[in-house]
Design a protein around this motif. Structure first.
Motif, short mmCIF file in Angstrom:
data_model
loop_
_atom_site.label_atom_id
_atom_site.label_comp_id
_atom_site.label_asym_id
_atom_site.label_seq_id
_atom_site.Cartn_x
_atom_site.Cartn_y
_atom_site.Cartn_z
N GLY A 82 50.77 -33.06 76.61
CA GLY A 82 49.99 -33.25 75.39
C GLY A 82 49.67 -31.91 74.75
N PRO A 83 49.22 -31.93 73.50
CA PRO A 83 48.90 -30.67 72.84
C PRO A 83 47.72 -29.97 73.52
CG PRO A 83 48.26 -32.54 71.48
CD PRO A 83 48.97 -33.09 72.67
N GLY A 84 47.92 -28.72 73.84
CA GLY A 84 46.87 -27.91 74.45
C GLY A 84 46.76 -26.58 73.74
N PHE A 85 45.62 -25.97 73.83
CA PHE A 85 45.38 -24.69 73.18
C PHE A 85 44.94 -23.69 74.24
CE2 PHE A 85 42.79 -21.68 70.73
CZ PHE A 85 43.67 -21.37 69.70
N PHE A 86 45.68 -22.60 74.42
CA PHE A 86 45.41 -21.62 75.46
C PHE A 86 44.38 -20.60 75.01
CE2 PHE A 86 49.94 -22.78 76.24
CZ PHE A 86 49.73 -23.46 77.42
N LEU A 87 43.42 -20.31 75.87
CA LEU A 87 42.41 -19.28 75.63
C LEU A 87 42.46 -18.31 76.81
CD1 LEU A 87 39.74 -21.86 74.51
CD2 LEU A 87 40.89 -20.22 73.01
N PRO A 88 43.37 -17.34 76.78
CA PRO A 88 43.54 -16.42 77.91
C PRO A 88 42.45 -15.35 77.95
CG PRO A 88 45.05 -15.83 76.16
CD PRO A 88 44.32 -17.08 75.71
N HIS A 89 42.42 -14.63 79.05
CA HIS A 89 41.58 -13.46 79.26
C HIS A 89 40.08 -13.75 79.12
CE1 HIS A 89 45.40 -11.52 79.19
NE2 HIS A 89 45.59 -11.84 77.93
N GLN A 90 39.65 -14.84 79.73
CA GLN A 90 38.23 -15.19 79.74
C GLN A 90 37.58 -14.46 80.92
OE1 GLN A 90 36.84 -17.04 77.24
NE2 GLN A 90 38.90 -16.87 76.39
N THR A 91 36.61 -13.61 80.63
CA THR A 91 36.01 -12.77 81.67
C THR A 91 34.48 -12.76 81.62
OG1 THR A 91 36.18 -10.84 80.24
CG2 THR A 91 38.00 -11.22 81.79
N GLY A 92 33.87 -13.79 81.08
CA GLY A 92 32.42 -13.87 81.07
C GLY A 92 31.80 -13.92 79.69
N GLN A 93 32.61 -13.71 78.66
CA GLN A 93 32.09 -13.79 77.30
C GLN A 93 31.97 -15.26 76.88
OE1 GLN A 93 35.14 -12.99 78.18
NE2 GLN A 93 36.64 -13.65 76.68
N CYS A 94 31.16 -15.52 75.87
CA CYS A 94 31.04 -16.87 75.32
C CYS A 94 32.25 -17.14 74.43
CB CYS A 94 29.75 -17.01 74.52
SG CYS A 94 29.53 -18.66 73.84
N GLN A 95 32.84 -18.31 74.58
CA GLN A 95 34.00 -18.70 73.78
C GLN A 95 33.67 -19.96 73.00
OE1 GLN A 95 37.31 -17.23 73.41
NE2 GLN A 95 37.13 -18.68 71.74
N ASN A 96 33.66 -19.87 71.68
CA ASN A 96 33.50 -21.03 70.82
C ASN A 96 34.84 -21.76 70.79
OD1 ASN A 96 33.73 -22.64 68.37
ND2 ASN A 96 31.86 -21.69 67.70
N VAL A 97 34.81 -23.08 70.90
CA VAL A 97 36.04 -23.86 70.91
C VAL A 97 36.14 -24.62 69.59
CG1 VAL A 97 37.37 -25.60 72.14
CG2 VAL A 97 35.89 -24.07 73.39
N ASN A 98 36.63 -23.92 68.57
CA ASN A 98 36.84 -24.53 67.27
C ASN A 98 38.34 -24.47 67.01
OD1 ASN A 98 36.87 -25.43 64.68
ND2 ASN A 98 35.65 -23.78 63.82
N THR A 99 39.03 -25.53 67.44
CA THR A 99 40.49 -25.58 67.30
C THR A 99 40.92 -26.43 66.12
OG1 THR A 99 40.68 -27.49 68.75
CG2 THR A 99 40.78 -25.30 69.79
N GLY A 100 39.96 -26.96 65.35
CA GLY A 100 40.29 -27.82 64.23
C GLY A 100 40.40 -29.28 64.64
#
Length: 118
Positions: A82-100
């Motif tokens: 299925g369609p997926g969206f990769f968010l690499p290099h996560q190291t403790g920062q906050c990541q907003n998940v606005n993929t549309g």
């Protein structure tokens, strides 16, 4: 009071395991707000397993645990192929998940190359 050699060896082993540094096991926490605020979800292991993301808009991987990749999915259950969206290099920062689109599930792995499912 006398201790047997076996009892002393067991006590020494237990003491060393408590004092020895442990490898950090990463976890990931999702939030209802878009800046790691709002309602806080559970801290789940960052081990490649699939987790729900309904009603969540941001996440944070535990800091100090190295580089991780989070893959978010439009469908529930981390659909294979299925369609997926990769968010690499996560190291403790906050990541907003606005993929549309509405994100319904995610995986997190100790892998900067982002594991593909299926």
């Amino acid at each position: 009071m006398r201790f047997s050699t076996t009892a002393l060896a067991y006590l020494a082993s237990a003491l060393l395991s408590v004092l020895a540094p442990q490898a950090a096991q990463a976890g990931i926490t999702a939030f209802s707000g878009s800046s790691c605020d709002g309602d806080v979800g559970l801290n789940v292991p960052c081990d490649g397993s699939c987790h729900k993301f309904d009603e969540r808009h941001s996440f944070r991987v535990d800091s100090g645990t190295g580089d991780h990749c989070v893959t978010v999915f439009e469908g529930p259950g981390c659909p294979s192929g299925g369609p997926g969206f990769f968010l690499p290099h996560q190291t403790g920062q906050c990541q907003n998940v606005n993929t549309g689109t509405n994100v319904r599930s995610f995986t997190c792995s100790k892998d900067s190359a982002c594991l593909q499912l299926g």
